[in-house]
Design an enzyme around this catalytic site. Sequence first.
Site, PDB file in Angstrom:
ATOM      1  N   HIS A   1       0.844  -1.201   0.000  1.00 14.03           N
ATOM      2  CA  HIS A   1       0.000   0.000   0.000  1.00 14.03           C
ATOM      3  C   HIS A   1       0.882   1.255   0.000  1.00 14.03           C
ATOM      4  CE1 HIS A   1      -2.986  -2.671   2.385  1.00 14.03           C
ATOM      5  NE2 HIS A   1      -3.538  -2.475   1.202  1.00 14.03           N
TER       6      HIS A   1
ATOM      7  N   LYS B   1     -17.143  -6.724   7.796  1.00 17.43           N
ATOM      8  CA  LYS B   1     -15.807  -7.272   8.045  1.00 17.43           C
ATOM      9  C   LYS B   1     -15.460  -7.043   9.505  1.00 17.43           C
ATOM     10  CE  LYS B   1     -13.487  -6.749   3.536  1.00 17.43           C
ATOM     11  NZ  LYS B   1     -12.371  -6.106   2.830  1.00 17.43           N
TER      12      LYS B   1
ATOM     13  N   ARG C   1      -1.979  -6.315  -8.040  1.00 20.44           N
ATOM     14  CA  ARG C   1      -0.839  -7.195  -7.805  1.00 20.44           C
ATOM     15  C   ARG C   1      -0.742  -8.236  -8.906  1.00 20.44           C
ATOM     16  NH1 ARG C   1      -2.760  -7.994  -1.782  1.00 20.44           N
ATOM     17  NH2 ARG C   1      -4.636  -7.549  -2.963  1.00 20.44           N
TER      18      ARG C   1
ATOM     19  N   SER D   1      -2.388  -7.751   3.388  1.00 25.11           N
ATOM     20  CA  SER D   1      -2.633  -7.588   4.833  1.00 25.11           C
ATOM     21  C   SER D   1      -2.959  -8.938   5.460  1.00 25.11           C
ATOM     22  CB  SER D   1      -3.790  -6.618   5.069  1.00 25.11           C
ATOM     23  OG  SER D   1      -3.495  -5.351   4.544  1.00 25.11           O
TER      24      SER D   1
HETATM   25  P1  ADP Z   1      -9.775  -3.992   0.110  1.00 22.22           P
HETATM   26  O1  ADP Z   1     -10.318  -4.600   1.361  1.00 22.22           O
HETATM   27  O2  ADP Z   1     -10.608  -2.887  -0.466  1.00 22.22           O
HETATM   28  O3  ADP Z   1      -9.285  -4.975  -0.931  1.00 22.22           O
HETATM   29  P2  ADP Z   1      -7.030  -3.554   0.855  1.00 22.22           P
HETATM   30  O4  ADP Z   1      -6.600  -2.752   2.030  1.00 22.22           O
HETATM   31  O5  ADP Z   1      -6.789  -5.015   0.921  1.00 22.22           O
HETATM   32  O6  ADP Z   1      -8.519  -3.183   0.641  1.00 22.22           O
HETATM   33  O7  ADP Z   1      -6.362  -2.986  -0.460  1.00 22.22           O
HETATM   34  C1  ADP Z   1      -6.595  -1.686  -0.937  1.00 22.22           C
HETATM   35  C2  ADP Z   1      -6.000  -1.569  -2.328  1.00 22.22           C
HETATM   36  O8  ADP Z   1      -4.595  -1.766  -2.258  1.00 22.22           O
HETATM   37  C3  ADP Z   1      -6.517  -2.603  -3.332  1.00 22.22           C
HETATM   38  O9  ADP Z   1      -6.612  -1.992  -4.604  1.00 22.22           O
HETATM   39  C4  ADP Z   1      -5.427  -3.644  -3.360  1.00 22.22           C
HETATM   40  O10 ADP Z   1      -5.378  -4.336  -4.610  1.00 22.22           O
HETATM   41  C5  ADP Z   1      -4.210  -2.760  -3.182  1.00 22.22           C
HETATM   42  N1  ADP Z   1      -3.085  -3.518  -2.623  1.00 22.22           N
HETATM   43  C6  ADP Z   1      -3.101  -4.332  -1.560  1.00 22.22           C
HETATM   44  N2  ADP Z   1      -1.883  -4.881  -1.345  1.00 22.22           N
HETATM   45  C7  ADP Z   1      -1.066  -4.376  -2.319  1.00 22.22           C
HETATM   46  C8  ADP Z   1       0.306  -4.570  -2.677  1.00 22.22           C
HETATM   47  N3  ADP Z   1       1.092  -5.408  -1.996  1.00 22.22           N
HETATM   48  N4  ADP Z   1       0.798  -3.889  -3.731  1.00 22.22           N
HETATM   49  C9  ADP Z   1      -0.010  -3.070  -4.446  1.00 22.22           C
HETATM   50  N5  ADP Z   1      -1.317  -2.854  -4.175  1.00 22.22           N
HETATM   51  C10 ADP Z   1      -1.843  -3.493  -3.136  1.00 22.22           C
END
Ligand code: ADP
Length: 165
Positions: free
Chosen positions: A20, A44, A94, A132
């Site tokens: 992120h 969630k 990703r 995460s």
């Molecule tokens: P959600 O619950 O909306 O999927 P996340 O917090 O998991 O929220 O992710 C928010 C955004 O960040 C999403 O677009 C996800 O694809 C992106 N994201 C998560 N991990 C990574 C990463 N390692 N590299 C790039 N983008 C990421």
Amino acid sequence: MVFSSSIVFPGSFDPITKGHFDIISRAVTIFDTVVVAVLENPLKSPLFSLEERKNFILSACNQFEKRVVVDHFSGLLVDYLKQKNIRLVLRGLRAVSDYEYEAQIALMNRHLDAQVETFFLMAREDCAYISSNIVKQIARFGGDVRRLVPESAALALEHKFKATK
Ligand code: ADP
């Protein structure tokens, strides 16, 4: 004429990872302001509270000063965007596996509000395997997550799972 652009990066951020963080730090080189909007989703049950999740992002991003704003929202993203008068959404991609879900959300947001445009940044190669959820699993079993998440989140993960052992 002065052009200024703001973009909203929505997500659960439970907790923020280096993936992120990489997306945010690249977006600030393109957009004037990146609003990281933490989703409060009653469906969630996050590991960290909304305040904790926002604080991890704030401490990871303080180097960007006012260019990164940390906020939260609940309900529909398009309503939050309208309220903030912003029409751009940032998401990270990703793997191919992210594509289907992300495309569905982007198309649905545009269906709900034709003004909304979603921008995607590809994950950096060395961050593409970080999520995460995986980070939480590693921390739960005592693994080292310091290279996967910003420091404040790593300390909190260690603390949380030490407390439950
Ligand atoms: P959600 O619950 O909306 O999927 P996340 O917090 O998991 O929220 O992710 C928010 C955004 O960040 C999403 O677009 C996800 O694809 C992106 N994201 C998560 N991990 C990574 C990463 N390692 N590299 C790039 N983008 C990421």
